[in-house]
Each structure stands twice: as C-alpha cells, then as structure tokens.
Design a protein around this motif. Structure first.
Motif, PDB file in Angstrom:
ATOM      1  N   LYS A 128       0.838  -1.190   0.000  1.00 32.35           N
ATOM      2  CA  LYS A 128       0.000   0.000   0.000  1.00 32.35           C
ATOM      3  C   LYS A 128       0.876   1.244   0.000  1.00 32.35           C
ATOM      4  CE  LYS A 128      -3.910   2.144   2.416  1.00 32.35           C
ATOM      5  NZ  LYS A 128      -4.767   2.104   3.631  1.00 32.35           N
ATOM      6  N   GLN A 129       0.606   2.135  -0.941  1.00 32.31           N
ATOM      7  CA  GLN A 129       1.303   3.414  -1.041  1.00 32.31           C
ATOM      8  C   GLN A 129       0.289   4.504  -1.359  1.00 32.31           C
ATOM      9  OE1 GLN A 129       5.823   2.731  -2.668  1.00 32.31           O
ATOM     10  NE2 GLN A 129       4.249   2.931  -4.198  1.00 32.31           N
ATOM     11  N   ASN A 130       0.279   5.575  -0.554  1.00 31.80           N
ATOM     12  CA  ASN A 130      -0.611   6.718  -0.819  1.00 31.80           C
ATOM     13  C   ASN A 130      -2.057   6.275  -1.018  1.00 31.80           C
ATOM     14  OD1 ASN A 130       1.649   8.499  -0.808  1.00 31.80           O
ATOM     15  ND2 ASN A 130       2.080   7.892  -2.931  1.00 31.80           N
ATOM     16  N   ASP A 131      -2.513   5.392  -0.126  1.00 34.23           N
ATOM     17  CA  ASP A 131      -3.896   4.884  -0.099  1.00 34.23           C
ATOM     18  C   ASP A 131      -4.214   3.910  -1.231  1.00 34.23           C
ATOM     19  OD1 ASP A 131      -4.552   6.364   2.197  1.00 34.23           O
ATOM     20  OD2 ASP A 131      -5.027   8.127   0.988  1.00 34.23           O
ATOM     21  N   LYS A 132      -3.293   3.686  -2.152  1.00 36.45           N
ATOM     22  CA  LYS A 132      -3.521   2.736  -3.240  1.00 36.45           C
ATOM     23  C   LYS A 132      -2.840   1.405  -2.944  1.00 36.45           C
ATOM     24  CE  LYS A 132      -3.997   6.139  -6.962  1.00 36.45           C
ATOM     25  NZ  LYS A 132      -3.483   6.587  -8.290  1.00 36.45           N
ATOM     26  N   TYR A 133      -3.480   0.336  -3.406  1.00 42.01           N
ATOM     27  CA  TYR A 133      -2.932  -1.000  -3.231  1.00 42.01           C
ATOM     28  C   TYR A 133      -2.203  -1.439  -4.498  1.00 42.01           C
ATOM     29  CZ  TYR A 133      -5.359  -1.801   1.186  1.00 42.01           C
ATOM     30  OH  TYR A 133      -5.765  -1.734   2.492  1.00 42.01           O
ATOM     31  N   TYR A 134      -1.119  -2.202  -4.287  1.00 38.98           N
ATOM     32  CA  TYR A 134      -0.311  -2.689  -5.400  1.00 38.98           C
ATOM     33  C   TYR A 134      -0.049  -4.177  -5.208  1.00 38.98           C
ATOM     34  CZ  TYR A 134       0.792   2.207  -6.411  1.00 38.98           C
ATOM     35  OH  TYR A 134       0.711   3.554  -6.712  1.00 38.98           O
ATOM     36  N   SER A 135      -0.034  -4.884  -6.318  1.00 39.26           N
ATOM     37  CA  SER A 135       0.368  -6.290  -6.308  1.00 39.26           C
ATOM     38  C   SER A 135       1.850  -6.387  -6.652  1.00 39.26           C
ATOM     39  CB  SER A 135      -0.442  -7.081  -7.337  1.00 39.26           C
ATOM     40  OG  SER A 135       0.093  -8.390  -7.485  1.00 39.26           O
ATOM     41  N   ILE A 136       2.531  -7.344  -6.036  1.00 40.94           N
ATOM     42  CA  ILE A 136       3.929  -7.631  -6.405  1.00 40.94           C
ATOM     43  C   ILE A 136       4.043  -9.075  -6.891  1.00 40.94           C
ATOM     44  CG2 ILE A 136       5.025  -5.869  -4.994  1.00 40.94           C
ATOM     45  CD1 ILE A 136       5.371  -7.908  -2.791  1.00 40.94           C
ATOM     46  N   LYS A 137       2.930  -9.583  -7.392  1.00 41.22           N
ATOM     47  CA  LYS A 137       2.895 -10.947  -7.914  1.00 41.22           C
ATOM     48  C   LYS A 137       3.811 -11.055  -9.128  1.00 41.22           C
ATOM     49  CE  LYS A 137      -0.578 -14.532  -8.728  1.00 41.22           C
ATOM     50  NZ  LYS A 137      -2.046 -14.791  -8.832  1.00 41.22           N
ATOM     51  N   ASP A 138       4.493 -12.197  -9.238  1.00 38.33           N
ATOM     52  CA  ASP A 138       5.440 -12.443 -10.329  1.00 38.33           C
ATOM     53  C   ASP A 138       6.555 -11.411 -10.348  1.00 38.33           C
ATOM     54  OD1 ASP A 138       3.917 -14.657 -11.225  1.00 38.33           O
ATOM     55  OD2 ASP A 138       2.596 -13.310 -12.330  1.00 38.33           O
ATOM     56  N   ASN A 139       6.839 -10.823  -9.162  1.00 35.96           N
ATOM     57  CA  ASN A 139       7.921  -9.835  -9.005  1.00 35.96           C
ATOM     58  C   ASN A 139       7.726  -8.601  -9.884  1.00 35.96           C
ATOM     59  OD1 ASN A 139       9.247 -12.778  -8.654  1.00 35.96           O
ATOM     60  ND2 ASN A 139      10.181 -11.326  -7.219  1.00 35.96           N
ATOM     61  N   ILE A 140       6.448  -8.270 -10.129  1.00 41.18           N
ATOM     62  CA  ILE A 140       6.104  -7.088 -10.921  1.00 41.18           C
ATOM     63  C   ILE A 140       5.193  -6.191 -10.085  1.00 41.18           C
ATOM     64  CG2 ILE A 140       4.965  -6.234 -13.012  1.00 41.18           C
ATOM     65  CD1 ILE A 140       5.613  -8.936 -14.314  1.00 41.18           C
ATOM     66  N   LEU A 141       5.523  -4.908  -9.993  1.00 40.30           N
ATOM     67  CA  LEU A 141       4.707  -3.951  -9.246  1.00 40.30           C
ATOM     68  C   LEU A 141       3.535  -3.513 -10.126  1.00 40.30           C
ATOM     69  CD1 LEU A 141       4.527  -2.296  -6.597  1.00 40.30           C
ATOM     70  CD2 LEU A 141       5.751  -0.467  -7.797  1.00 40.30           C
ATOM     71  N   THR A 142       2.310  -3.867  -9.695  1.00 40.15           N
ATOM     72  CA  THR A 142       1.114  -3.582 -10.477  1.00 40.15           C
ATOM     73  C   THR A 142       0.115  -2.812  -9.622  1.00 40.15           C
ATOM     74  OG1 THR A 142       1.394  -5.653 -11.722  1.00 40.15           O
ATOM     75  CG2 THR A 142      -0.761  -4.582 -11.827  1.00 40.15           C
ATOM     76  N   GLU A 143      -0.287  -1.631 -10.080  1.00 42.33           N
ATOM     77  CA  GLU A 143      -1.253  -0.829  -9.327  1.00 42.33           C
ATOM     78  C   GLU A 143      -2.646  -1.437  -9.431  1.00 42.33           C
ATOM     79  OE1 GLU A 143      -3.375   3.523  -9.657  1.00 42.33           O
ATOM     80  OE2 GLU A 143      -1.194   3.457  -9.993  1.00 42.33           O
ATOM     81  N   LEU A 144      -3.295  -1.599  -8.277  1.00 43.60           N
ATOM     82  CA  LEU A 144      -4.672  -2.091  -8.236  1.00 43.60           C
ATOM     83  C   LEU A 144      -5.649  -0.946  -7.979  1.00 43.60           C
ATOM     84  CD1 LEU A 144      -4.069  -5.287  -6.065  1.00 43.60           C
ATOM     85  CD2 LEU A 144      -4.219  -5.138  -8.558  1.00 43.60           C
ATOM     86  N   GLY A 145      -5.211   0.062  -7.242  1.00 42.13           N
ATOM     87  CA  GLY A 145      -6.044   1.217  -6.971  1.00 42.13           C
ATOM     88  C   GLY A 145      -6.569   1.231  -5.550  1.00 42.13           C
ATOM     89  N   ILE A 146      -7.686   1.920  -5.351  1.00 46.10           N
ATOM     90  CA  ILE A 146      -8.333   2.006  -4.043  1.00 46.10           C
ATOM     91  C   ILE A 146      -9.575   1.121  -4.077  1.00 46.10           C
ATOM     92  CG2 ILE A 146      -9.461   3.540  -2.382  1.00 46.10           C
ATOM     93  CD1 ILE A 146      -7.799   5.836  -3.520  1.00 46.10           C
ATOM     94  N   PRO A 147      -9.670   0.132  -3.186  1.00 45.25           N
ATOM     95  CA  PRO A 147     -10.822  -0.777  -3.239  1.00 45.25           C
ATOM     96  C   PRO A 147     -12.121  -0.055  -2.906  1.00 45.25           C
ATOM     97  CG  PRO A 147      -9.526  -1.160  -1.248  1.00 45.25           C
ATOM     98  CD  PRO A 147      -8.739  -0.206  -2.097  1.00 45.25           C
ATOM     99  N   THR A 148     -13.199  -0.472  -3.558  1.00 42.06           N
ATOM    100  CA  THR A 148     -14.504   0.163  -3.326  1.00 42.06           C
ATOM    101  C   THR A 148     -15.100  -0.267  -1.993  1.00 42.06           C
ATOM    102  OG1 THR A 148     -15.589  -1.628  -4.558  1.00 42.06           O
ATOM    103  CG2 THR A 148     -14.995   0.370  -5.778  1.00 42.06           C
ATOM    104  N   ASP A 149     -14.759  -1.477  -1.532  1.00 47.50           N
ATOM    105  CA  ASP A 149     -15.280  -1.961  -0.255  1.00 47.50           C
ATOM    106  C   ASP A 149     -14.407  -3.107   0.236  1.00 47.50           C
ATOM    107  OD1 ASP A 149     -16.025  -4.187  -1.828  1.00 47.50           O
ATOM    108  OD2 ASP A 149     -18.072  -3.438  -2.075  1.00 47.50           O
ATOM    109  N   ALA A 150     -14.739  -3.647   1.402  1.00 46.53           N
ATOM    110  CA  ALA A 150     -13.949  -4.716   2.002  1.00 46.53           C
ATOM    111  C   ALA A 150     -13.975  -5.989   1.160  1.00 46.53           C
ATOM    112  CB  ALA A 150     -14.454  -5.015   3.410  1.00 46.53           C
TER     113      ALA A 150
END
Length: 264
Positions: free
Chosen positions: A200-222
């Motif tokens: 998580k950076q600046n309220d946004k979530y990121y995946s590091i799957k497959d050793n690649i940084l991928t922005e997912l964004g801000i989730p709409t809900d839990a």
C-alpha cells in the motif's frame, strides 16, 4: 471446521491455510521410510478435489514458510504452533532438518482421554502438548512417526508409519489412521498456515505478484479488497521484494520509503 475454498485454500474463519499433503490411500506412499517426506518431488499436484481418492503432495510443502501446521482428520482440525526454533521453516526443511526430535510446541484443544481427532484414549493418559518430528523406532516403517503428538511412555500418535494410542488401542499406517480392531481407515489433509501480501502506497494498493509492481487502486469496499488479496497477493513477501531480476534489480527499489505491507 472451516470452509474449503478450493485450489488448496482453506479458511478456518480466522486465517488461511494452504494444502500441503492430501493422504487418502491406505498404502505405503506415506510410510515413514518413503522418500516422499524428504525430497521435493511432487505427487498429483494438480488435484485439489478433497473427494478424490488419490494421494497428493503440493509445492507448498517445499516453499511456504509457516508458523503453524494443521492436520485435518475425522472432521477435526488439529493445529500445532511451532516453537521459536522451528518457526518460519517449510515442511521440507522440517522433515529433512529435524532429526528424532521432540519439540516444545503447542497442540491446541488437547484433552486427556480423547485424541484431538476425536478418538477415545485409555482413561488416565495425560499427553504433553509437544509434537514430534521424525521419531524413528526400532523399525522405520513399523514404529516411526514423521509428525505426531507425544503421549508419554514411549507412545505417539501421528503420521508416518505405525503409531500407538497408549495401551488400549493400536492405530496404524501413515496414511491417516487405521484402527486395528475395526480396520477403519481415516484419510487426512495436512495444511500450512500462510498469508497473502499486498503493498500500500498513498492509499492505493499494489500487487507484487510475479515480481512485478502492479497498481490495483483504491478498493470500493472490504469485499473487493479481500478479492484483491486472494487474486493478486503473494505468499512469500521476502522472495517477491528481494529476489533480483535478470538485470540484478530488486523490486523493493521500485517502492518509496513510505510503503506499507498489508496482509490477510
């Protein structure tokens, strides 16, 4: 009992578990002396149906570093918490690196007269809460136990060869439990506790799957956030962040100094 989510993932209501061994056949594939306990070979690793009658050994046996192990048998989930010396090891490391050892671990829900798997014990038996790894008796396939509970007086119950329920009942076969009086065979599943990680950076979530940084964004809900963890989270945070790519660069270098680790 919790809920099996499929694809080797089990949710006990509080945490996630990954299937490592699925032992369903009453044969010698998981006897104490079989090399399957001490090598990295897989077995039917693409079969995740718990109703399938084959045996399986999954890659999680080799790769997931865990603090807890769960043996699921006879509709009971028995959880062992590893001691500080053994925490953070894979099952492969435990079965190859711990020799003939009884450890100061904790078995949850231990009772005196009833096995945590629901089997009746002889009255008066007071087991310890310790578990044992690779306890080899006079005959490796007859009296050894790869993973078991210490009952005292030289008796154990567990997986890998034959084992005893004190002096009253005699249960056998590493492939679960077989009662010598009723010949009832009980399959079992062995799970390791694991977590899913996102950044998580600046309220946004990121995946590091497959050793690649991928922005997912801000989730709409839990619900969406949980789905992101399940779909895009990684099991091994250290490996994802610190493994160099072909150019020698590490993924952690792509993050700013205020990044946060989130897990479920």
């Amino acid at each position: 009992m919790g809920k099996y989510l499929g694809n080797g993932i089990y949710n006990d209501g509080n945490k996630l578990w990954r299937l490592a061994l699925r032992i369903n056949k009453n044969d010698n594939q998981f006897y104490y002396g079989n090399a399957i306990w001490i090598n990295k070979n897989l077995l039917n690793e693409n079969i995740y149906d718990l109703n399938d009658t084959s045996n399986s050994k999954y890659n999680s046996f080799n790769t997931i570093r865990t603090n807890k192990i769960m043996i699921q048998m006879n509709n009971h989930d028995v959880v062992a918490t590893l001691n500080d010396t053994l925490k953070g090891k894979t099952l492969y490391e435990l079965f190859t690196g711990v020799s003939n050892s009884v450890n100061d671990d904790t078995i949850e829900n231990m009772k005196t007269d009833i096995s945590p798997w629901g089997f009746q014990r002889n009255t008066g038996v007071i087991p310890s809460t310790n578990i044992v790894f690779n306890k080899n008796g006079s005959n490796s396939d007859s009296f050894g136990v790869r993973l078991g509970i210490v009952l005292g007086n030289g008796y154990y119950e567990g997986l890998g060869g034959f084992f005893y329920y004190y002096k009253m009942n005699y249960y056998a076969v590493s492939s679960g439990i077989q009662n010598r009086f009723t010949s009832t065979f009980y399959p079992c599943n062995v799970y390791v506790e694991y977590h899913k990680y996102l950044i998580k950076q600046n309220d946004k979530y990121y995946s590091i799957k497959d050793n690649i940084l991928t922005e997912l964004g801000i989730p709409t809900d839990a619900t969406q956030k949980e789905q992101w963890f399940n779909d895009y989270g990684v099991d091994d945070l250290k490996d994802a962040l610190l493994t160099p790519d072909e150019n020698g660069k590490k993924l952690i270098g792509s993050l700013d100094d205020k990044f946060e680790v989130r897990m479920i």
